[in-house]
Design an enzyme around this catalytic site. Structure first.
Site, PDB file in Angstrom:
ATOM      1  N   SER B 123     -65.922  78.003 121.027  1.00 16.18           N
ATOM      2  CA  SER B 123     -66.319  76.872 121.864  1.00 16.18           C
ATOM      3  C   SER B 123     -67.121  77.333 123.072  1.00 16.18           C
ATOM      4  O   SER B 123     -66.898  78.437 123.593  1.00 16.18           O
ATOM      5  CB  SER B 123     -65.086  76.124 122.349  1.00 16.18           C
ATOM      6  OG  SER B 123     -65.459  75.144 123.292  1.00 16.18           O
ATOM      7  N   TYR B 136     -57.502  76.594 127.439  1.00 17.71           N
ATOM      8  CA  TYR B 136     -58.207  76.497 126.152  1.00 17.71           C
ATOM      9  C   TYR B 136     -59.429  77.418 126.171  1.00 17.71           C
ATOM     10  O   TYR B 136     -59.662  78.193 125.239  1.00 17.71           O
ATOM     11  CB  TYR B 136     -58.615  75.038 125.952  1.00 17.71           C
ATOM     12  CG  TYR B 136     -59.530  74.730 124.784  1.00 17.71           C
ATOM     13  CD1 TYR B 136     -59.042  74.652 123.492  1.00 17.71           C
ATOM     14  CD2 TYR B 136     -60.892  74.458 125.001  1.00 17.71           C
ATOM     15  CE1 TYR B 136     -59.881  74.321 122.437  1.00 17.71           C
ATOM     16  CE2 TYR B 136     -61.739  74.120 123.958  1.00 17.71           C
ATOM     17  CZ  TYR B 136     -61.236  74.052 122.677  1.00 17.71           C
ATOM     18  OH  TYR B 136     -62.067  73.714 121.632  1.00 17.71           O
TER      19      TYR B 136
HETATM   20  N1  LIG Z   1     -64.478  68.432 119.022  1.00 15.50           N
HETATM   21  C1  LIG Z   1     -65.119  69.148 119.903  1.00 15.50           C
HETATM   22  O1  LIG Z   1     -65.806  68.613 120.794  1.00 15.50           O
HETATM   23  C2  LIG Z   1     -65.067  70.652 119.861  1.00 15.50           C
HETATM   24  C3  LIG Z   1     -65.920  71.336 120.714  1.00 15.50           C
HETATM   25  C4  LIG Z   1     -65.941  72.707 120.662  1.00 15.50           C
HETATM   26  C5  LIG Z   1     -65.132  73.377 119.789  1.00 15.50           C
HETATM   27  N2  LIG Z   1     -64.287  72.698 118.979  1.00 15.50           N
HETATM   28  C6  LIG Z   1     -63.464  73.471 118.059  1.00 15.50           C
HETATM   29  O2  LIG Z   1     -63.810  73.102 116.748  1.00 15.50           O
HETATM   30  C7  LIG Z   1     -62.687  73.301 115.894  1.00 15.50           C
HETATM   31  C8  LIG Z   1     -62.418  72.049 115.089  1.00 15.50           C
HETATM   32  O3  LIG Z   1     -61.956  71.038 115.948  1.00 15.50           O
HETATM   33  P1  LIG Z   1     -62.095  69.473 115.678  1.00 15.50           P
HETATM   34  O4  LIG Z   1     -62.914  68.947 116.741  1.00 15.50           O
HETATM   35  O5  LIG Z   1     -62.463  69.248 114.270  1.00 15.50           O
HETATM   36  O6  LIG Z   1     -60.619  68.975 115.990  1.00 15.50           O
HETATM   37  P2  LIG Z   1     -59.382  68.761 115.040  1.00 15.50           P
HETATM   38  O7  LIG Z   1     -59.645  67.694 114.079  1.00 15.50           O
HETATM   39  O8  LIG Z   1     -58.213  68.623 115.930  1.00 15.50           O
HETATM   40  O9  LIG Z   1     -59.307  70.129 114.226  1.00 15.50           O
HETATM   41  C9  LIG Z   1     -58.465  71.165 114.548  1.00 15.50           C
HETATM   42  C10 LIG Z   1     -57.868  71.646 113.268  1.00 15.50           C
HETATM   43  O10 LIG Z   1     -57.045  72.780 113.509  1.00 15.50           O
HETATM   44  C11 LIG Z   1     -55.915  72.666 112.699  1.00 15.50           C
HETATM   45  N3  LIG Z   1     -54.776  73.400 113.197  1.00 15.50           N
HETATM   46  C12 LIG Z   1     -54.188  73.306 114.412  1.00 15.50           C
HETATM   47  N4  LIG Z   1     -53.120  74.123 114.465  1.00 15.50           N
HETATM   48  C13 LIG Z   1     -53.026  74.719 113.243  1.00 15.50           C
HETATM   49  C14 LIG Z   1     -52.134  75.654 112.690  1.00 15.50           C
HETATM   50  N5  LIG Z   1     -51.130  76.144 113.386  1.00 15.50           N
HETATM   51  N6  LIG Z   1     -52.337  76.055 111.435  1.00 15.50           N
HETATM   52  C15 LIG Z   1     -53.360  75.571 110.703  1.00 15.50           C
HETATM   53  N7  LIG Z   1     -54.228  74.677 111.180  1.00 15.50           N
HETATM   54  C16 LIG Z   1     -54.061  74.268 112.444  1.00 15.50           C
HETATM   55  C17 LIG Z   1     -55.600  71.204 112.705  1.00 15.50           C
HETATM   56  O11 LIG Z   1     -54.846  70.918 111.565  1.00 15.50           O
HETATM   57  P3  LIG Z   1     -53.754  69.717 111.512  1.00 15.50           P
HETATM   58  O12 LIG Z   1     -54.493  68.589 110.879  1.00 15.50           O
HETATM   59  O13 LIG Z   1     -52.667  70.255 110.649  1.00 15.50           O
HETATM   60  O14 LIG Z   1     -53.318  69.439 112.907  1.00 15.50           O
HETATM   61  C18 LIG Z   1     -56.996  70.589 112.643  1.00 15.50           C
HETATM   62  O15 LIG Z   1     -57.411  70.390 111.319  1.00 15.50           O
HETATM   63  C19 LIG Z   1     -61.547  73.726 116.789  1.00 15.50           C
HETATM   64  O16 LIG Z   1     -61.452  75.122 116.771  1.00 15.50           O
HETATM   65  C20 LIG Z   1     -61.986  73.254 118.152  1.00 15.50           C
HETATM   66  O17 LIG Z   1     -61.386  74.002 119.161  1.00 15.50           O
HETATM   67  C21 LIG Z   1     -64.245  71.337 118.998  1.00 15.50           C
END
Ligand SMILES: NC(=O)c1ccc[n+]([C@@H]2O[C@H](COP(=O)([O-])OP(=O)(O)OC[C@H]3O[C@@H](n4cnc5c(N)ncnc54)[C@H](OP(=O)(O)O)[C@@H]3O)[C@@H](O)[C@H]2O)c1
Ligand SMILES: Cc1cc2nc3c(=O)[nH]c(=O)nc-3n(C[C@H](O)[C@H](O)[C@H](O)COP(=O)(O)OP(=O)(O)OC[C@H]3O[C@@H](n4cnc5c(N)ncnc54)[C@H](O)[C@@H]3O)c2cc1C
Lengths: 441, 231
Positions: B123, B136
């Site tokens: 990120s 974070y």
């Molecule tokens: N959205 C943004 O603006 C943004 C910006 C920068 C970076 N990111 C990064 O992009 C990535 C994807 O995020 P997203 O936005 O798609 O949000 P998200 O839908 O919350 O995705 C996060 C994923 O991580 C999984 N996860 C969490 N804890 C876990 C564990 N212990 N074991 C296995 N899986 C686990 C969650 O699975 P569950 O369904 O089981 O909870 C979920 O599918 C993340 O690394 C986030 O930090 C997001």
């Protein structure tokens, strides 16, 4: 937040929620506030805008099964028709019925019971719907079809989201040999000629006409009638025949900013004239056209609704029965040219017979056109409503943004029955859009 | 975001192995991917906090993948992360320790094979710690540094590492936040960007270009000024 339909008028304050699973959807549907489902927001007015809460259904976008024998696809309601084409055209399948944009969801296509250029032979979208999984006011999902709860099924086709939330559906696709359309374009010097062409070519699967609303007098209704049919493999040259189901991908451009209001009129009229005279010289012209260009010319310009500027626009679409169509259309076109409300294109289409509970189409002619929102636009639209009603016509709710409740009832005797069904089944308190409140449905 | 990335790879013809907690619940996603793109899709139980299970997880895959993408992440509430140590630890383990651990294991397998691409979704929050989400951010900073080092180590071993800094993305994680439209990507954009980065062997990508500029500015604000800013 503030939300509107594709026409960006009216803009309504609503709470927008985007549930990600059935449990979240259930919680919203069974809550205290009435809700309305929203697909991809391609209806022009306020039918997909909740008077209270709006449910964005686009997370329900999974395809669930496909039977390659029968062509039946089971999918969630938020799947876009364009996704269906992307997935299944390469395997030789195409939607049975498609509106003029592929950016509609299956839920939206069912709820508006959309029609395509083939309505006169294949009917509306409902004809390809096998069943619907509908979430009722209690949050329970029931599978409705022509056999199971046919009354609710019939009213859900064209029911504008007011009978419940469509969660899943099974639709039948059409087998095709190629991704190409044989198109024939015929110039018609006036309205009568255009209508005669529709009648002469009643057997051709796809037909639609563009009317030049600038032309008056003897030229009133000057049109280009466009006929089409799915090309067979034998129609393709050697190069295209190598990958008959792949017509290549075109890029799309986005309209970057709000255009000043006058831009569209000049642009479309010039385009029309150019085509008309080109076609006129060689009449009729035949061409092999890829599916995307043929069915979705406007989709090549993403967010084209901004072309009308901030005030937005309204679309008028009515259908007139066969026996009054000619006089009624003439009166409508005269009113439009007289008002000089700008100069634009109208779309004319022959509908075939249709038996339905609350869907828009009926046998006759449908006329659709856009009006930029200007001070006198609403008056002109009222005037057009009156002409259509006096000729036994009715209006397309997926396009409506301003009609009055009385006009709806004058034009469509089925409204009372629809309202009664909503009352009887306890739907009224749970499902409401800004449109349904305006039309007191 | 993970599902969108899976769609983008499947559309390019790749078979897909989906790993997640409660993987069985992804059956509709599995069917959807397979139906749309005509590729094989398998589901695998995986918890990034269960490092003891990593070996068994990798051995249980139908084949060692050509490309492995870690999308796991967890943002939590900054206020909570500040006050609750257990919560902060969970955050750091989910964003750094866990993803680094599983990629380390896959890296060794890829190295032995002499090919493959590892993708880590980190990120921009890791580019500079800010009061509003530094717990974070610090975990992501660790992950970003880990990916950079891994790339360096494997550069001559036929294994490539891509660091993805998505910027704002419209997902469950950011639901309800008021994000600026121009800076916010749709998940499908991330998917397309990741596939392209893998194909072209890019090292570090921002999904929307503008983020490169935004972060260049943020990184270059002198600390005496930065510490007084509200960001
Ligand atoms: N959205 C943004 O603006 C943004 C910006 C920068 C970076 N990111 C990064 O992009 C990535 C994807 O995020 P997203 O936005 O798609 O949000 P998200 O839908 O919350 O995705 C996060 C994923 O991580 C999984 N996860 C969490 N804890 C876990 C564990 N212990 N074991 C296995 N899986 C686990 C969650 O699975 P569950 O369904 O089981 O909870 C979920 O599918 C993340 O690394 C986030 O930090 C997001
Ligand atoms: C360029 C363009 C061309 C068009 N051409 C045609 C055409 O040729 N023929 C035609 O018939 N229409 C046409 N339309 C209109 C369009 O097809 C319909 O308005 C269609 O309903 C839009 O689908 P949507 O998914 O965007 O639905 P929305 O606009 O979001 O919603 C439309 C209605 O469907 C309901 N709805 C949506 N999803 C659900 C659900 N899951 N459950 C219950 N109710 C739901 C909503 O409550 C609302 O009443 C055109 C529109 C555009 C912008």
């Amino acid at each position: 937040m503030k939300l509107s339909g594709w026409g960006r008028f009216p803009v309504v304050e609503t709470q927008l929620c985007a549930p990600r699973d059935v449990a979240a959807l259930q919680a919203l549907v069974t809550g205290d506030e009435p809700v309305i489902a929203r697909g991809n927001g391609r209806s022009y007015g306020d039918s997909a805008v909740g008077a209270h809460t709006t449910l964005d259904m686009r997370h329900f976008d999974h395809m669930l099964s496909f039977d390659a024998e029968t062509g039946v696809l089971v999918a969630e309601a938020g799947v876009l028709l364009g996704d269906v084409i992307d997935a299944f055209l390469p395997r030789g399948w195409f939607p049975m019925v498609t509106p003029g944009t592929k950016f509609v969801t299956l839920g939206g296509a069912i709820a508006a019971d959309v029609h395509g250029k083939n309505h006169h032979v294949d009917g509306s979208f409902g004809t390809c719907v096998e069943w619907i999984d509908l979430m009722g006011p209690d949050g329970q999902i029931s599978r409705i079809s022509r056999e199971d709860d046919p009354d609710l099924f019939r009213h859900t086709l064209g029911g504008m989201g007011l009978t419940g939330v469509i969660v899943r559906t099974a639709i039948r696709l059409r087998p095709v040999e190629t991704a190409w359309i044989n198109q024939t374009t015929l110039p018609a010097p006036d309205l009568g000629a255009a209508m005669d062409l529709f009648e002469q070519h009643a057997h051709v699967p796809y037909s639609v006409a563009w009317i030049d609303c600038m032309s008056r007098g003897a030229h009133l209704g000057r049109s280009l009638v466009m006929l089409g049919d799915h090309a067979a493999r034998a129609d393709l040259d050697a190069k295209k025949a190598r990958t008959p189901l792949d017509a290549g991908h075109k890029g799309a451009h986005t309209v970057p900013l709000d255009f000043p209001g006058f831009a569209l009129n000049r642009w479309t009229v010039r385009a029309f004239n150019e085509l008309y005279y080109r076609v006129g010289a060689w009449k009729p012209t035949k061409a092999l056209v890829d599916w995307d260009t043929y069915f979705y010319p406007l989709d090549a310009v993403l967010k084209w609704n901004r072309i009308y500027g901030r005030r937005g626009f309204a679309q008028f679409q009515c259908v007139l029965p066969l026996d009054t169509a000619r006089t009624g259309l003439t009166e409508l076109l005269e009113a439009i040219t007289e008002a000089g409300a700008g100069s634009f294109l109208a779309v004319l289409k022959r509908f075939g017979p249709q038996d339905s509970a609350f869907s828009f189409p009926m046998e006759g002619y449908t006329l659709a056109l856009d009006f930029p929102m200007k001070p006198h636009t609403l008056d002109l639209l009222d005037q057009l409503d009156a002409v259509a009603v006096s000729h036994g016509g009715r209006f397309y709710l997926a396009k409506d943004s301003r009609m009055g409740a009385e006009t709806l009832r004058e034009s469509d005797s089925r409204a009372a029955e629809f309202e009664a069904l909503r009352e009887a089944r306890g739907l009224k308190e749970h499902f409401a859009s800004a449109q349904s409140e305006r039309l007191s449905l | 975001m993970g599902q969108a990335i899976a769609h983008a790879f499947a559309a390019a013809g790749h078979p897909i192995q989906l790993a997640a907690r409660g993987a069985a619940g992804l059956d509709t996603v599995q069917t959807d991917l397979a139906l749309r793109h005509g590729v094989d899709v398998t589901l695998h139980e995986f918890d990034v906090l269960d490092s003891n299970g990593f070996g068994g997880f990798v051995d249980g895959l139908p084949a060692l993948p050509g490309v492995a993408v870690s999308v796991v992440g967890y943002m939590g509430e900054q206020a909570e992360n500040e006050q609750d140590q257990a919560q902060a630890a969970l955050m750091m383990r989910t964003n750094f320790e866990g993803p680094a651990g599983i990629l380390a294991l896959l890296a060794n397998r890829f190295e032995a094979r002499g090919s493959g691409t590892l993708v880590g979704v980190s990120s921009v929050a890791g580019d500079r710690g800010r009061a509003t989400n530094y717990v974070y951010g610090s975990a992501k900073a660790g992950f970003t540094a880990f990916l950079s080092g891994l790339r360096n180590r494997l550069a001559k071993k036929g294994v490539h590492v891509v660091t993805v800094l998505p910027g704002f993305v419209n997902t469950a994680m950011t639901e309800g936040l008021d994000l600026p439209e121009k800076l916010t990507a749709e998940p499908s954009e991330v998917g397309a960007a990741v596939v392209k980065a893998v194909q072209k062997g890019r090292n570090v990508i921002y999904v929307r270009r503008i983020w490169w500029l935004v972060m260049a500015i943020i990184r270059n604000i002198p600390e005496p000024v930065f510490k007084k800013l509200k960001l």
